[in-house]
Design a protein around this motif. Structure first.
Motif, mmCIF file in Angstrom:
data_model
loop_
_atom_site.group_PDB
_atom_site.id
_atom_site.type_symbol
_atom_site.label_atom_id
_atom_site.label_comp_id
_atom_site.label_asym_id
_atom_site.label_seq_id
_atom_site.Cartn_x
_atom_site.Cartn_y
_atom_site.Cartn_z
ATOM 1 N N ASP A 160 0.776 -1.242 0.000
ATOM 2 C CA ASP A 160 0.000 0.000 0.000
ATOM 3 C C ASP A 160 0.809 1.296 0.000
ATOM 4 O O ASP A 160 0.262 2.347 0.297
ATOM 5 N N CYS A 161 2.064 1.276 -0.392
ATOM 6 C CA CYS A 161 2.793 2.545 -0.469
ATOM 7 C C CYS A 161 2.586 3.188 -1.850
ATOM 8 O O CYS A 161 2.171 2.525 -2.802
ATOM 9 N N ASN A 162 2.891 4.469 -1.950
ATOM 10 C CA ASN A 162 2.676 5.191 -3.210
ATOM 11 C C ASN A 162 3.572 4.677 -4.334
ATOM 12 O O ASN A 162 3.137 4.595 -5.487
ATOM 13 N N ASP A 163 4.825 4.352 -4.033
ATOM 14 C CA ASP A 163 5.720 3.845 -5.069
ATOM 15 C C ASP A 163 5.208 2.510 -5.613
ATOM 16 O O ASP A 163 5.277 2.245 -6.812
ATOM 17 N N TRP A 164 4.675 1.667 -4.739
ATOM 18 C CA TRP A 164 4.072 0.399 -5.156
ATOM 19 C C TRP A 164 2.928 0.656 -6.136
ATOM 20 O O TRP A 164 2.826 0.018 -7.175
ATOM 21 N N ARG A 165 2.074 1.606 -5.787
ATOM 22 C CA ARG A 165 0.929 1.931 -6.651
ATOM 23 C C ARG A 165 1.392 2.385 -8.033
ATOM 24 O O ARG A 165 0.794 2.035 -9.030
ATOM 25 N N LYS A 166 2.466 3.165 -8.071
ATOM 26 C CA LYS A 166 2.997 3.657 -9.347
ATOM 27 C C LYS A 166 3.603 2.539 -10.193
ATOM 28 O O LYS A 166 3.555 2.591 -11.414
ATOM 29 N N GLY A 167 4.179 1.534 -9.555
ATOM 30 C CA GLY A 167 4.897 0.501 -10.291
ATOM 31 C C GLY A 167 4.185 -0.822 -10.446
ATOM 32 O O GLY A 167 4.637 -1.690 -11.188
#
Length: 120
Positions: free
Chosen positions: A68-75
Motif C-alpha cells: 500500500d505505499c505510493n511507489d508500489w501503486r505507481k509501479g
C-alpha cells in the motif's frame, strides 16, 4: 559443475530482486532499518508483514502480492516492486525468499500486484 548448481549460484535473492526493481530501489530497501519490519505471519506459501506504516501480503498459492505505499501503486502495473518489498524478501529466510521470487520472475504474468485496499 552441473547446470542446476550453476543456476542456483547465479540466482540468489539479490539477483531475483534486481529483476523486479531497479538498483536505486534495491539499495533503499537494503538500507531500511531491520527494526522497521515486523513479520506477522511467515508460512510456506503466505507472508504478512508491516514495514513502517505499510502492509505487505504475499500469497504464493494465489500468486498475489499486496502492498500500500505510493511507489508500489505507481509501479504495480509494470510489476515492479518497491523498497519495502525488497526489504521483506531480504529479511525472510533465503530459501523461502528464493522460492517465491523465482516463481514471480518465471511466472510474472500470472502474478497479481495489487493495492492493499483492493480485495481479491
Amino acid at each position: 559443475m552441473n547446470l542446476m548448481a550453476l543456476s542456483d549460484i547465479r540466482s540468489n535473492v539479490e539477483d531475483f530482486l534486481l529483476r523486479l526493481t531497479d538498483y536505486a530501489r534495491f539499495e533503499r530497501g537494503k538500507n531500511i532499518n531491520d527494526s522497521e519490519l515486523i513479520i506477522k505471519e511467515l508460512l510456506e506459501g503466505r507472508i504478512k508483514a508491516r514495514i513502517k506504516k505499510y502492509t505487505i501480503e504475499v500469497d504464493l498459492q494465489r500468486r498475489l502480492l499486496k502492498h500500500d505505499c505510493n511507489d508500489w501503486r505507481k509501479g504495480r502495473n509494470k510489476k515492479r516492486i518497491c523498497k519495502h518489498v525488497v526489504k521483506l524478501f531480504l529479511m525472510i529466510p533465503k530459501e523461502h525468499s528464493k522460492k517465491i521470487l523465482r516463481d514471480i520472475v518465471e511466472n510474472r504474468d500470472d502474478w497479481g500486484f495489487h493495492d492493499w485496499t483492493v480485495h481479491v
